[in-house]
Design a protein around this motif. Structure first.
Motif, PDB file in Angstrom:
ATOM      1  N   LYS A  77       0.835  -1.213   0.000  1.00 42.39           N
ATOM      2  CA  LYS A  77       0.000   0.000   0.000  1.00 42.39           C
ATOM      3  C   LYS A  77       0.866   1.259   0.000  1.00 42.39           C
ATOM      4  N   ALA A  78       1.956   1.235   0.768  1.00 39.19           N
ATOM      5  CA  ALA A  78       2.859   2.382   0.804  1.00 39.19           C
ATOM      6  C   ALA A  78       3.534   2.585  -0.550  1.00 39.19           C
ATOM      7  N   LEU A  79       3.890   1.500  -1.226  1.00 40.65           N
ATOM      8  CA  LEU A  79       4.502   1.605  -2.555  1.00 40.65           C
ATOM      9  C   LEU A  79       3.509   2.154  -3.574  1.00 40.65           C
ATOM     10  N   ILE A  80       2.245   1.781  -3.456  1.00 40.62           N
ATOM     11  CA  ILE A  80       1.211   2.332  -4.346  1.00 40.62           C
ATOM     12  C   ILE A  80       1.131   3.841  -4.152  1.00 40.62           C
ATOM     13  N   ARG A  81       1.157   4.295  -2.891  1.00 36.68           N
ATOM     14  CA  ARG A  81       1.119   5.737  -2.608  1.00 36.68           C
ATOM     15  C   ARG A  81       2.371   6.418  -3.155  1.00 36.68           C
ATOM     16  N   LEU A  82       3.517   5.775  -2.988  1.00 37.98           N
ATOM     17  CA  LEU A  82       4.784   6.363  -3.433  1.00 37.98           C
ATOM     18  C   LEU A  82       4.835   6.506  -4.954  1.00 37.98           C
ATOM     19  N   LEU A  83       4.415   5.458  -5.657  1.00 38.68           N
ATOM     20  CA  LEU A  83       4.488   5.453  -7.118  1.00 38.68           C
ATOM     21  C   LEU A  83       3.263   6.068  -7.780  1.00 38.68           C
ATOM     22  N   GLY A  84       2.139   6.029  -7.084  1.00 34.66           N
ATOM     23  CA  GLY A  84       0.900   6.514  -7.672  1.00 34.66           C
ATOM     24  C   GLY A  84       0.308   5.554  -8.678  1.00 34.66           C
ATOM     25  N   SER A  86      -0.761   1.154  -9.533  1.00 34.81           N
ATOM     26  CA  SER A  86      -0.995  -0.205  -9.061  1.00 34.81           C
ATOM     27  C   SER A  86      -0.845  -1.107 -10.276  1.00 34.81           C
ATOM     28  N   PRO A  87      -0.244  -2.238 -10.215  1.00 36.88           N
ATOM     29  CA  PRO A  87       0.338  -2.907  -9.056  1.00 36.88           C
ATOM     30  C   PRO A  87       1.644  -2.243  -8.623  1.00 36.88           C
ATOM     31  N   PRO A  88       1.970  -2.421  -7.350  1.00 35.83           N
ATOM     32  CA  PRO A  88       3.114  -1.701  -6.800  1.00 35.83           C
ATOM     33  C   PRO A  88       4.470  -2.365  -7.002  1.00 35.83           C
ATOM     34  N   VAL A  89       4.510  -3.526  -7.582  1.00 36.55           N
ATOM     35  CA  VAL A  89       5.790  -4.230  -7.733  1.00 36.55           C
ATOM     36  C   VAL A  89       5.985  -4.637  -9.183  1.00 36.55           C
ATOM     37  N   PRO A  90       7.211  -4.800  -9.619  1.00 37.67           N
ATOM     38  CA  PRO A  90       8.444  -4.607  -8.888  1.00 37.67           C
ATOM     39  C   PRO A  90       8.784  -3.125  -8.745  1.00 37.67           C
ATOM     40  N   VAL A  91       9.451  -2.812  -7.649  1.00 37.35           N
ATOM     41  CA  VAL A  91       9.945  -1.460  -7.423  1.00 37.35           C
ATOM     42  C   VAL A  91      11.433  -1.568  -7.136  1.00 37.35           C
ATOM     43  N   VAL A  92      12.225  -0.738  -7.820  1.00 31.56           N
ATOM     44  CA  VAL A  92      13.678  -0.804  -7.713  1.00 31.56           C
ATOM     45  C   VAL A  92      14.216   0.500  -7.135  1.00 31.56           C
ATOM     46  N   PHE A  93      15.120   0.342  -6.168  1.00 31.62           N
ATOM     47  CA  PHE A  93      15.881   1.452  -5.607  1.00 31.62           C
ATOM     48  C   PHE A  93      17.349   1.180  -5.900  1.00 31.62           C
ATOM     49  N   ILE A  94      18.058   2.192  -6.364  1.00 38.18           N
ATOM     50  CA  ILE A  94      19.499   2.071  -6.615  1.00 38.18           C
ATOM     51  C   ILE A  94      20.183   3.191  -5.847  1.00 38.18           C
ATOM     52  N   GLY A  95      21.141   2.809  -5.017  1.00 39.43           N
ATOM     53  CA  GLY A  95      21.836   3.795  -4.198  1.00 39.43           C
ATOM     54  C   GLY A  95      20.902   4.517  -3.246  1.00 39.43           C
ATOM     55  N   GLY A  96      19.858   3.829  -2.802  1.00 41.19           N
ATOM     56  CA  GLY A  96      18.896   4.420  -1.879  1.00 41.19           C
ATOM     57  C   GLY A  96      17.876   5.324  -2.536  1.00 41.19           C
ATOM     58  N   LYS A  97      17.970   5.493  -3.849  1.00 43.28           N
ATOM     59  CA  LYS A  97      17.057   6.384  -4.573  1.00 43.28           C
ATOM     60  C   LYS A  97      16.076   5.567  -5.407  1.00 43.28           C
ATOM     61  N   LEU A  98      14.839   6.011  -5.408  1.00 45.18           N
ATOM     62  CA  LEU A  98      13.803   5.337  -6.177  1.00 45.18           C
ATOM     63  C   LEU A  98      14.070   5.483  -7.671  1.00 45.18           C
TER      64      LEU A  98
END
Length: 126
Positions: A77-84, A86-98
């Protein structure tokens, strides 16, 4: 890491159960702990494709399978809010940055900006 067709994709990290905090804060903390972090669902074909992409590049991502985490639904749910989206996956962060979801990662790969991001984060040395 060595890529296998039936085994580990990278570093599967058990998520600590000691902090109950906000799911978004937890995502940000987990994403900042390793060079490449993928939030995934184990049965998702797009998640599989992203993991194969990084594995094929010689990158050892840390993968959090949300369907195997007791607080995974809250994180989804938090990833859906972050990305705006759905579906919220996959979500990739590199170097701590979205970096984003599948479309952003693939666009970065195609336009040549993914490898420099990986090198800058220390995930790729070539």
């Amino acid at each position: 890491m060595h890529c296998q067709t039936t085994g580990s994709w990278g570093s599967y990290m058990p998520t600590p159960r000691t902090s109950a905090g906000d799911p978004l804060e937890r995502i940000e903390r987990l994403a900042s702990e390793n060079a490449v972090v993928i939030f995934s669902i184990s049965s998702c074909c797009m998640c599989h494709a992203i993991k194969r992409l990084f594995c094929g590049m010689g990158v050892n991502p840390t993968v959090y399978e949300l369907d195997e985490d007791p607080r995974g639904k809250d994180m989804e749910k938090a990833l859906i809010r972050l990305l705006g989206t759905s579906p919220p996956v996959p979500v990739v962060f590199i170097g701590g940055k979205l970096v984003g979801a599948m479309d952003r990662v693939m666009a970065s790969h195609i336009n040549g900006t993914l490898v420099p991001l990986l090198k800058q984060a220390g995930a790729l040395w070539l």
